[in-house]
Design an enzyme around this catalytic site. Structure first.
Site, PDB file in Angstrom:
ATOM      1  N   ARG A 204       5.369 -12.953   9.547  1.00 55.99           N
ATOM      2  CA  ARG A 204       6.072 -11.486   9.453  1.00 55.99           C
ATOM      3  C   ARG A 204       7.465 -11.714  10.119  1.00 55.99           C
ATOM      4  O   ARG A 204       7.569 -12.072  11.058  1.00 55.99           O
ATOM      5  CB  ARG A 204       5.469 -10.380  10.038  1.00 55.99           C
TER       6      ARG A 204
ATOM      7  N   GLU B 290       0.873  -1.201  -0.130  1.00 53.60           N
ATOM      8  CA  GLU B 290      -0.021   0.058  -0.030  1.00 53.60           C
ATOM      9  C   GLU B 290       0.785   1.174   0.104  1.00 53.60           C
ATOM     10  O   GLU B 290       1.843   1.082   0.790  1.00 53.60           O
ATOM     11  CB  GLU B 290      -0.752   0.108   1.170  1.00 53.60           C
TER      12      GLU B 290
ATOM     13  N   LYS C 250       4.088   0.869   9.501  1.00 56.68           N
ATOM     14  CA  LYS C 250       4.437   1.887   8.966  1.00 56.68           C
ATOM     15  C   LYS C 250       3.828   3.254   9.609  1.00 56.68           C
ATOM     16  O   LYS C 250       4.358   4.196   9.612  1.00 56.68           O
ATOM     17  CB  LYS C 250       3.747   1.750   7.307  1.00 56.68           C
TER      18      LYS C 250
HETATM   19  P1  ATP Z   1       2.755  -2.354   8.177  1.00 59.91           P
HETATM   20  O1  ATP Z   1       2.131  -3.302   8.911  1.00 59.91           O
HETATM   21  O2  ATP Z   1       4.211  -2.262   8.299  1.00 59.91           O
HETATM   22  O3  ATP Z   1       1.968  -1.101   8.023  1.00 59.91           O
HETATM   23  P2  ATP Z   1       1.331  -3.487   5.757  1.00 59.91           P
HETATM   24  O4  ATP Z   1       1.289  -5.061   5.941  1.00 59.91           O
HETATM   25  O5  ATP Z   1       0.408  -2.729   5.994  1.00 59.91           O
HETATM   26  O6  ATP Z   1       2.749  -3.144   6.598  1.00 59.91           O
HETATM   27  P3  ATP Z   1       1.667  -3.193   3.051  1.00 59.91           P
HETATM   28  O7  ATP Z   1       2.190  -2.373   2.180  1.00 59.91           O
HETATM   29  O8  ATP Z   1       0.190  -3.735   2.930  1.00 59.91           O
HETATM   30  O9  ATP Z   1       2.232  -3.020   4.445  1.00 59.91           O
HETATM   31  O10 ATP Z   1       2.686  -4.750   2.702  1.00 59.91           O
HETATM   32  C1  ATP Z   1       2.968  -5.269   1.483  1.00 59.91           C
HETATM   33  C2  ATP Z   1       3.384  -6.595   1.738  1.00 59.91           C
HETATM   34  O11 ATP Z   1       4.466  -6.859   2.601  1.00 59.91           O
HETATM   35  C3  ATP Z   1       2.042  -7.417   2.154  1.00 59.91           C
HETATM   36  O12 ATP Z   1       2.018  -8.752   1.501  1.00 59.91           O
HETATM   37  C4  ATP Z   1       2.493  -7.766   3.664  1.00 59.91           C
HETATM   38  O13 ATP Z   1       2.052  -8.873   4.135  1.00 59.91           O
HETATM   39  C5  ATP Z   1       4.051  -7.667   3.261  1.00 59.91           C
HETATM   40  N1  ATP Z   1       4.677  -7.173   4.826  1.00 59.91           N
HETATM   41  C6  ATP Z   1       4.612  -6.281   5.403  1.00 59.91           C
HETATM   42  N2  ATP Z   1       5.181  -6.141   6.449  1.00 59.91           N
HETATM   43  C7  ATP Z   1       5.852  -7.425   6.631  1.00 59.91           C
HETATM   44  C8  ATP Z   1       6.914  -8.036   7.679  1.00 59.91           C
HETATM   45  N3  ATP Z   1       6.984  -7.551   8.658  1.00 59.91           N
HETATM   46  N4  ATP Z   1       7.453  -9.110   7.233  1.00 59.91           N
HETATM   47  C9  ATP Z   1       6.916  -9.983   6.152  1.00 59.91           C
HETATM   48  N5  ATP Z   1       6.020  -9.070   5.141  1.00 59.91           N
HETATM   49  C10 ATP Z   1       5.577  -7.967   5.521  1.00 59.91           C
HETATM   50 MG    MG Z   2      -1.505  -3.334   4.641  1.00 57.67          MG
END
Ligand code: ATP
Ligand code: MG
Length: 556
Positions: A261, A35, A271
């Site tokens: 994760r 995102e 984020k």
């Molecule tokens: P955050 O919780 O940091 O805001 P998010 O999951 O909302 O992260 P996205 O931009 O939706 O962030 O993530 C894009 C991809 O990266 C998704 O498939 C998510 O599952 C993966 N991802 C995000 N954080 C991690 C992590 N700590 N370890 C592994 N994969 C991750």
């Molecule tokens: Mg997300």
């Protein structure tokens, strides 16, 4: 990439192997779906290496898709940084970049399809009421009074939502699934809500935006994704993912698989929290070298290969984990120990005057760039009567364990001569200002001819030819291993996570390229800062120390 050769197996690759063997798929198509509401962090790198790595190893494809259904939180700056970070990590996305918003027209049609099938309805309860009606993990939800509206009325109201005839929060479109499901996500989830917000891709075309769960599975299907890999918190959402795809007309039915994760000690990965550090100016932007962002690690001096190596070492499982920060550091240390040329810098300088060395003389010494790699060549280092050494490399008195310069004793200046400290000068506060020495002119590149043993070797920089530089030493950004668990994570920031030194570096470093790693002899690995350094005003970041000093501290 060389590491791709050692194809690491994990449970997702095993599923893919089976799907290919069974003929369920003939090729593999994955996607990385960030995102654009922040910069990518090391957790995303795990997902990038997994998705793009699979595509590479199976000769498949991996799409880069911006999951852009929250216009208020998203920004083009993030879109650009994400593209840059993925490329920098060494991966190529298949074809054009995808945006979920590319599919807004189709998503609207699929919503209409669900309405026509009696599987979606326009809700008029308020968000609070919706929450109340939803029930809890132990109590079933109850039906909304609007749940059984006639299809015609739903179609009409949904169209009016699109026309902008309803205020935000007054109506939404919900799937009609099961208000007593043990999976909360199946209790008539919201599919569309009203938002009068401009979107970075679609401008003001829409005032209704689809929710993640509705958008994601359909985007996967439209892009022909075979294996939709995400993190474990979406495990329950898989029920909704499958429900949507079962109930609309699509050709391709992708499947979702979840892995755990990455969590890293002494940092935060959300984020939202990283954004807070940036907006409250607790760090110098998203690419502050202490941030766990890809751009922060890059600025700090991490190489793409070291981050890929890290992702390979941690592996992919379904187990929760909290990885030691040291394991990330050891990946870059291993890389730079092999590949970084050596150079000399003095961070806390005290002056040495070699009284029997001619004041006008400048000797050009030729030093190896790497002790074990002659192919890395040599460089010229000027030697002069006055040099800087580290303040901590001199003592007026010391026992035998101290293998540096001691008053009345000898030490070797790295790649140069043996010198002997004769006398010192101090200021009014008692600080040493100058160490007067003599040198043995027969010791360049050889031991003293009379058989004297000189054990210590210290680094140095010519005082007349050295170049001033700001050197930034970084430490863990937080004082506790799991700052995310603290009530107020910002209060656990390590006040000493940045220490600025003003020292001198050898002249060859004026042409140091930003982000390119050097080993400063005896001090650690450093690179010129990609924002603040220029040949006129050098700024170096310490990427990592020579040894894992933290492992020792924590053992105590
Ligand atoms: P955050 O919780 O940091 O805001 P998010 O999951 O909302 O992260 P996205 O931009 O939706 O962030 O993530 C894009 C991809 O990266 C998704 O498939 C998510 O599952 C993966 N991802 C995000 N954080 C991690 C992590 N700590 N370890 C592994 N994969 C991750
Ligand atoms: Mg997300």
């Amino acid at each position: 990439m060389s590491e791709a050769a050692a194809r690491p197996s994990n449970f997702i690759r095993q599923i893919i192997d089976k799907d290919l063997a069974d003929g369920k798929h003939t090729s593999v198509h994955t996607r990385f779906p960030p995102e654009p509401n922040g910069y990518l962090h090391i957790g995303h790198a795990k997902s990038i290496c997994l998705n793009f790595g699979i595509a590479q190893d199976y000769q498949g494809q991996c799409n880069l898709r911006f999951d852009d259904t929250n216009p208020e939180k998203e920004d083009l700056e993030y879109v650009e940084s994400i593209k840059q970070d993925v490329s920098w990590l060494g991966f190529e996305w298949a074809g054009d970049i995808h945006y979920s918003s590319d599919n807004f027209d189709k998503l609207y049609e699929y919503a209409v399809e669900l309405i026509n099938k009696g599987l979606a309805y326009v809700e008029e309860l308020s968000p609070e009421q919706i929450r109340e009606y939803r029930g809890t993990l132990t109590a079933p939800g109850k039906h909304s009074p609007y749940r059984d509206r006639p299809i015609e009325e739903n179609l009409e109201l949904f169209e009016k939502m699109r026309q902008g005839e309803f205020a935000e929060g007054t109506v939404c479109l919900r799937a009609k699934i099961d208000m007593s499901s043990s999976f909360m996500v199946l209790r008539d989830p919201v599919l569309y809500r009203v938002r009068f917000a401009s979107h970075h891709q679609t401008g003001d075309k829409w005032c209704i935006y689809p929710m993640y769960d509705f958008t994601h599975c359909i985007s996967d299907a439209l892009e022909g994704i075979t294996h939709s890999i995400c993190t474990l918190e979406f495990q329950d959402n898989r029920r909704l993912y499958d429900w949507v795809l079962e109930n609309i007309t699509v050709d391709c039915v992708p499947h979702q698989y979840e892995f755990s994760r990455l969590n890293l000690e002494y940092t935060v990965m959300s984020k939202r929290k990283l954004n807070q550090l940036v907006t409250e100016k607790l760090v110098d932007g998203w690419d502050d070298p202490r941030m766990p962002t890809i751009s922060g690690l890059r600025r700090r001096g991490f190489t793409p290969g070291s981050i890929r190596e890290f992702c390979q070492r941690i592996g992919v499982t379904k187990q929760d984990n909290l990885i030691e920060f040291g394991s990330l550091e050891s990946c870059i240390r291993d890389d730079l120990n092999e590949n970084a040329p050596r150079a000399m810098a003095v961070l806390d300088p005290v002056k040495v005057v070699i009284e029997n060395y001619d004041a006008d003389q400048v000797e050009t010494l030729v030093l190896q760039n790497h002790p074990n790699k002659p192919e890395m060549g040599t460089r010229e280092v000027p030697f002069t009567r006055e040099v800087w050494i580290e303040r901590e490399d001199f003592r007026e008195e010391a026992n035998k364990k101290y293998k540096r310069l001691v008053l009345g004793k000898e030490v070797r200046l790295r790649g140069s001569y043996v010198i002997k400290a004769e006398r010192i000068e101090k200021d009014a506060e008692g600080n040493i200002t100058t160490i007067y020495c003599t040198y043995d002119n027969e010791t360049l590149g050889q031991n003293p001819t009379d058989g004297r043993k000189v054990k210590g070797v210290i680094h140095w920089v010519s005082a007349s030819h050295g170049v001033p530089a700001e050197v930034r030493l970084y430490d863990r950004l937080f004082n506790v291993p799991n700052p995310g668990a603290a009530n107020n994570f910002a209060e656990t920031i390590n006040a000493d996570s940045l220490i600025v030194k003003r020292g001198f570096v050898e002249p060859s470093l004026t042409s140091a390229e930003a982000e390119f790693g050097y080993q400063f002899e005896r001090l650690g690995y450093f690179c010129a800062d990609n924002k603040d350094s220029s040949p006129e005003a050098l700024v170096f970041n310490r990427t990592v120390g020579l040894r894992d000093t933290w492992a020792k501290i924590e053992a105590k």
